[in-house]
Design an enzyme around this catalytic site. Structure first.
Site, PDB file in Angstrom:
ATOM      1  CB  ILE A 174      -0.944  -0.004   1.222  1.00 36.63           C
ATOM      2  CG1 ILE A 174      -1.695  -1.339   1.300  1.00 36.63           C
ATOM      3  CG2 ILE A 174      -1.910   1.170   1.122  1.00 36.63           C
ATOM      4  CD1 ILE A 174      -2.481  -1.715   0.055  1.00 36.63           C
ATOM      5  CD  GLU A 175       4.575   1.403  -3.108  1.00 32.74           C
ATOM      6  OE1 GLU A 175       5.097   2.420  -3.597  1.00 32.74           O
ATOM      7  OE2 GLU A 175       4.983   0.250  -3.335  1.00 32.74           O
ATOM      8  CB  SER A 176      -1.470   5.934  -2.860  1.00 34.48           C
ATOM      9  OG  SER A 176      -2.242   4.868  -3.400  1.00 34.48           O
ATOM     10  CB  THR A 395       7.370   4.009  -4.932  1.00 33.05           C
ATOM     11  OG1 THR A 395       6.398   3.727  -3.910  1.00 33.05           O
ATOM     12  CG2 THR A 395       6.702   4.641  -6.100  1.00 33.05           C
TER      13      THR A 395
END
Length: 395
Positions: A174-176, A395
């Site tokens: 989970i990057e956002s 990322t």
């Protein structure tokens, strides 16, 4: 013929070789400190083979399929999630289940089962750098957990993307979006898996800056089996050893994690092309891994982004795995020798100790002191170098 003088070296060689063979034949064991996890699905190198190609690689223990990138889809009359595995299977080239945008990848069922038959686990990563993720409330989190359970894990559905194949768990990259309600999601998966005939694994891939902004709260509130910490594209990456903070993650694992037996992996870029920055060569990564095996009991192994990059980069995965396995064998032998020596010394001491001698009380150990963390030296996240065949990048 081998001379007697070389006997000890030969014995050491066969000890390591036997360890490698045993490791290949054994089923997945998350308690080890030489596991290798690789992500597959986004064709980062532009040379991605099908899943079967990487199942033949005996150095890999866990293949993480990337990604389920849309939590709640927009198909006609449905809200099914969406998956994409670049050139291997996607909703544009392989068709979808009627009324949904969920790709039909049932041809992969035999490949998944073949991987599992070799003792590997196959898990599904949710999210990615451009994932459409997040929950509005606990109800939404529970709803998606039930869908994921029925579509990919031990449940049942008429539209299972991998047909009769049952994956071994899920990974949260989970990057956002909001970090809220992920613990609810994980707890619901755990509840659905309760009493199942097989083990289901739940992992996460946080960024190395601690605490992770997107999944950190859930890591403290729900039980995860492992974290694949991304030590690249961040100030605390492997190429900046003075900022490297595995010790902080080890301390977290033992003091704040909901699962005090959680395993922490060194997440690394498998080539200089796999990430914006932070790549280190196999010898440097081997040094990090060997030190972690010796120093931190939470260390579980190495994670690589991704399988295609590792294969293209002179089989980077094989290089790091061989070092980890050999070092684990060596450390195990050393520990056994040390234990035997201590037992002998204790036995001798007990014979020489007067019966009237009083026993010294064991010292009381304090809890590990939380380690200071630093604010990232640069803002934002560097997205990995885009490849034409890939749509979603980490990322």
């Amino acid at each position: 013929m081998v001379s007697f003088l070389c006997g000890s070296r030969v014995l050491a060689f066969f000890t390591v070789a036997l360890g490698l063979v045993t490791r290949v034949l054994a089923a997945y064991d998350i308690t080890r400190n030489d596991n290798l996890a690789v992500y597959w699905g986004q064709d980062s190198a532009g040379t991605q083979g099908d899943l079967s190609t990487y199942c033949e690689d005996d150095t890999i223990d866990n293949i993480v399929l990337a990604f389920l990138y849309v939590f709640f889809g927009t198909g006609s009359g449905t809200s099914e999630p969406e998956i994409d595995f670049a050139n291997s299977c996607n909703q544009w080239d392989n068709g979808v289940f009627p009324g949904t945008a969920l790709a039909n990848c049932q041809f992969m069922a035999s490949q998944i089962k073949a991987c599992q038959a070799k003792g590997k686990i196959i898990t599904l990563s949710m999210g990615g750098a451009t994932g459409q993720v997040g929950f509005s409330d606990d109800s939404a989190a529970n709803s998606l957990a039930d869908k994921v359970w029925n579509l990919f894990l031990g449940g049942s559905s008429t539209i299972r993307p991998f047909g009769t194949a049952v994956l071994d768990g899920i990974d949260l990259d989970i990057e956002s979006g909001s970090p809220a309600h992920y613990s609810t999601f994980v707890n619901r998966i755990r509840s659905n898996a309760s009493g199942a005939s097989k083990k289901y694994y739940i992992t996460a891939a946080p960024q190395c800056p601690y605490p992770d902004a997107n999944i950190g709260a859930a890591l403290n509130a729900a039980s995860f089996d492992a974290v694949y910490v991304q030590f690249y594209n961040n100030y605390c990456e492997l190429s900046a050893p003075s900022e490297y903070n595995f010790a902080t993650w080890d301390n977290w694992a033992k003091t704040l994690s909901a699962n005090k037996n959680i395993k922490v992996y060194i997440g690394a870029a498998a080539s200089s092309e796999a990430a914006g920055d932070g790549y280190v060569g196999p010898n440097t990564l081997a040094t990090f891994a060997k030190n972690a095996q010796k120093t931190w009991s939470s260390f579980g192994g190495v994670m690589l982004w991704d399988a295609s990059e590792a294969a293209k980069n002179n089989n980077y995965d094989k290089a790091i795995k061989s070092v980890m396995t050999a070092n684990a064998v060596a450390l195990g032998s050393a520990a056994r020798e040390t234990g035997a020596a201590k037992a002998t010394a204790t036995a001798k001491a007990s014979k020489n100790t007067p019966a009237s001698a009083s026993k010294a009380e064991a010292p009381v150990l304090s809890s590990p002191e939380p380690q200071a963390t630093r604010v990232p030296s640069r803002t934002g996240k560097v997205i990995e170098k885009p490849k034409a065949a890939s749509r979603f990048f980490r990322t």
